[in-house]
Design a protein around this motif. Structure first.
Motif, PDB file in Angstrom:
ATOM      1  N   ALA A   1       0.851  -1.190   0.000  1.00 20.82           N
ATOM      2  CA  ALA A   1       0.000   0.000   0.000  1.00 20.82           C
ATOM      3  C   ALA A   1       0.887   1.240   0.000  1.00 20.82           C
ATOM      4  O   ALA A   1       1.833   1.347   0.776  1.00 20.82           O
ATOM      5  N   ARG A   2       0.568   2.146  -0.896  1.00 19.60           N
ATOM      6  CA  ARG A   2       1.286   3.421  -0.937  1.00 19.60           C
ATOM      7  C   ARG A   2       0.735   4.331   0.145  1.00 19.60           C
ATOM      8  O   ARG A   2      -0.442   4.264   0.470  1.00 19.60           O
ATOM      9  N   PRO A   3       1.559   5.178   0.695  1.00 18.50           N
ATOM     10  CA  PRO A   3       1.035   6.097   1.712  1.00 18.50           C
ATOM     11  C   PRO A   3       0.044   7.081   1.077  1.00 18.50           C
ATOM     12  O   PRO A   3       0.208   7.482  -0.078  1.00 18.50           O
ATOM     13  N   ARG A   4      -0.948   7.434   1.827  1.00 17.05           N
ATOM     14  CA  ARG A   4      -1.943   8.390   1.327  1.00 17.05           C
ATOM     15  C   ARG A   4      -1.331   9.773   1.281  1.00 17.05           C
ATOM     16  O   ARG A   4      -0.630  10.192   2.191  1.00 17.05           O
ATOM     17  N   ILE A   5      -1.599  10.489   0.222  1.00 20.12           N
ATOM     18  CA  ILE A   5      -1.085  11.840   0.052  1.00 20.12           C
ATOM     19  C   ILE A   5      -2.256  12.803   0.284  1.00 20.12           C
ATOM     20  O   ILE A   5      -3.180  12.863  -0.519  1.00 20.12           O
ATOM     21  N   PRO A   6      -2.236  13.553   1.365  1.00 17.61           N
ATOM     22  CA  PRO A   6      -3.341  14.480   1.597  1.00 17.61           C
ATOM     23  C   PRO A   6      -3.285  15.657   0.621  1.00 17.61           C
ATOM     24  O   PRO A   6      -2.208  16.183   0.317  1.00 17.61           O
ATOM     25  N   TYR A   7      -4.441  16.026   0.134  1.00 17.94           N
ATOM     26  CA  TYR A   7      -4.526  17.146  -0.804  1.00 17.94           C
ATOM     27  C   TYR A   7      -4.141  18.459  -0.135  1.00 17.94           C
ATOM     28  O   TYR A   7      -3.635  19.370  -0.792  1.00 17.94           O
ATOM     29  N   ALA A   8      -4.348  18.556   1.162  1.00 18.45           N
ATOM     30  CA  ALA A   8      -4.014  19.791   1.885  1.00 18.45           C
ATOM     31  C   ALA A   8      -2.516  20.091   1.818  1.00 18.45           C
ATOM     32  O   ALA A   8      -2.112  21.254   1.829  1.00 18.45           O
ATOM     33  N   THR A   9      -1.685  19.076   1.720  1.00 14.44           N
ATOM     34  CA  THR A   9      -0.245  19.288   1.589  1.00 14.44           C
ATOM     35  C   THR A   9       0.077  19.986   0.274  1.00 14.44           C
ATOM     36  O   THR A   9       0.860  20.930   0.236  1.00 14.44           O
ATOM     37  N   SER A  10      -0.536  19.551  -0.806  1.00 12.77           N
ATOM     38  CA  SER A  10      -0.318  20.183  -2.099  1.00 12.77           C
ATOM     39  C   SER A  10      -0.929  21.576  -2.134  1.00 12.77           C
ATOM     40  O   SER A  10      -0.385  22.490  -2.754  1.00 12.77           O
ATOM     41  N   LEU A  11      -2.053  21.744  -1.479  1.00 12.95           N
ATOM     42  CA  LEU A  11      -2.693  23.052  -1.406  1.00 12.95           C
ATOM     43  C   LEU A  11      -1.813  24.040  -0.650  1.00 12.95           C
ATOM     44  O   LEU A  11      -1.703  25.207  -1.032  1.00 12.95           O
ATOM     45  N   ALA A  12      -1.158  23.572   0.399  1.00 11.11           N
ATOM     46  CA  ALA A  12      -0.256  24.434   1.161  1.00 11.11           C
ATOM     47  C   ALA A  12       0.968  24.821   0.340  1.00 11.11           C
ATOM     48  O   ALA A  12       1.444  25.956   0.431  1.00 11.11           O
ATOM     49  N   ALA A  13       1.477  23.909  -0.472  1.00 12.04           N
ATOM     50  CA  ALA A  13       2.636  24.223  -1.312  1.00 12.04           C
ATOM     51  C   ALA A  13       2.284  25.286  -2.339  1.00 12.04           C
ATOM     52  O   ALA A  13       3.064  26.205  -2.603  1.00 12.04           O
ATOM     53  N   ALA A  14       1.111  25.189  -2.933  1.00 10.73           N
ATOM     54  CA  ALA A  14       0.681  26.198  -3.894  1.00 10.73           C
ATOM     55  C   ALA A  14       0.333  27.510  -3.199  1.00 10.73           C
ATOM     56  O   ALA A  14       0.446  28.579  -3.792  1.00 10.73           O
ATOM     57  N   SER A  15      -0.072  27.435  -1.932  1.00 10.86           N
ATOM     58  CA  SER A  15      -0.428  28.643  -1.184  1.00 10.86           C
ATOM     59  C   SER A  15       0.774  29.538  -0.943  1.00 10.86           C
ATOM     60  O   SER A  15       0.623  30.755  -0.807  1.00 10.86           O
ATOM     61  N   VAL A  16       1.963  28.961  -0.893  1.00 10.80           N
ATOM     62  CA  VAL A  16       3.173  29.770  -0.707  1.00 10.80           C
ATOM     63  C   VAL A  16       3.320  30.756  -1.854  1.00 10.80           C
ATOM     64  O   VAL A  16       3.558  31.943  -1.648  1.00 10.80           O
ATOM     65  N   TRP A  17       3.120  30.290  -3.077  1.00  9.94           N
ATOM     66  CA  TRP A  17       3.281  31.169  -4.231  1.00  9.94           C
ATOM     67  C   TRP A  17       2.092  32.106  -4.391  1.00  9.94           C
ATOM     68  O   TRP A  17       2.250  33.237  -4.842  1.00  9.94           O
ATOM     69  N   TYR A  18       0.896  31.659  -4.017  1.00  7.09           N
ATOM     70  CA  TYR A  18      -0.279  32.529  -4.050  1.00  7.09           C
ATOM     71  C   TYR A  18      -0.104  33.675  -3.055  1.00  7.09           C
ATOM     72  O   TYR A  18      -0.381  34.838  -3.377  1.00  7.09           O
ATOM     73  N   ALA A  19       0.382  33.373  -1.866  1.00 11.26           N
ATOM     74  CA  ALA A  19       0.626  34.410  -0.865  1.00 11.26           C
ATOM     75  C   ALA A  19       1.734  35.356  -1.317  1.00 11.26           C
ATOM     76  O   ALA A  19       1.660  36.568  -1.087  1.00 11.26           O
ATOM     77  N   ALA A  20       2.755  34.821  -1.984  1.00  9.37           N
ATOM     78  CA  ALA A  20       3.830  35.668  -2.502  1.00  9.37           C
ATOM     79  C   ALA A  20       3.310  36.613  -3.584  1.00  9.37           C
ATOM     80  O   ALA A  20       3.697  37.791  -3.631  1.00  9.37           O
ATOM     81  N   LEU A  21       2.414  36.124  -4.434  1.00  2.21           N
ATOM     82  CA  LEU A  21       1.824  36.965  -5.473  1.00  2.21           C
ATOM     83  C   LEU A  21       1.006  38.093  -4.856  1.00  2.21           C
ATOM     84  O   LEU A  21       1.152  39.255  -5.233  1.00  2.21           O
ATOM     85  N   VAL A  22       0.169  37.772  -3.903  1.00  5.62           N
ATOM     86  CA  VAL A  22      -0.662  38.779  -3.253  1.00  5.62           C
ATOM     87  C   VAL A  22       0.202  39.766  -2.465  1.00  5.62           C
ATOM     88  O   VAL A  22      -0.062  40.975  -2.472  1.00  5.62           O
ATOM     89  N   ALA A  23       1.254  39.290  -1.811  1.00  8.09           N
ATOM     90  CA  ALA A  23       2.153  40.182  -1.072  1.00  8.09           C
ATOM     91  C   ALA A  23       2.882  41.129  -2.022  1.00  8.09           C
ATOM     92  O   ALA A  23       3.078  42.310  -1.704  1.00  8.09           O
TER      93      ALA A  23
END
Length: 109
Positions: free
Chosen positions: A8-30
């Motif tokens: 069984a592969r470990p489950r990858i939570p979508y929130a982890t990927s959302l947080a990674a994309a949030s870094v660049w979204y926050a940088a754009l808004v800043a």
């Protein structure tokens, strides 16, 4: 007698990927907020929030799909999300600008 169970592969939570994309979204808004603070034009922040929303969601989805298919560490996500976010943000900004310019020209402006 029986076939072994696949690992069984470990489950990858979508929130982890959302947080990674949030870094660049926050940088754009800043970045837009810094520009608005310097110029005094606060309408750019609303545009940044709306223009960056779609690339933020699409980038998180793409990074999540890549993470599911590969076996990279979670820390690679932020670096992996940058080119996807930048290209999608640039294309959406470009097409939105062209659409606004075309509507302006069609209305006799």
């Amino acid at each position: 007698m029986y076939a072994p169970l696949p690992e069984a592969r470990p489950r990858i939570p979508y929130a982890t990927s959302l947080a990674a994309a949030s870094v660049w979204y926050a940088a754009l808004v800043a970045g837009y907020a810094a520009w608005a603070l310097k110029s005094g034009e606060w309408q750019g922040i609303i545009g940044a929030l709306l223009t960056g929303l779609v690339p933020w969601l699409l980038t998180s989805l793409i990074v999540w799909l890549i993470l599911r298919a590969t076996n990279v560490g979670w820390w690679v996500l932020i670096v992996l999300a940058l080119p996807f976010f930048f290209v999608m943000w640039f294309m959406i900004s470009l097409f939105a600008g062209l659409a606004i310019a075309a509507l302006f020209m069609m209305n006799g402006g």
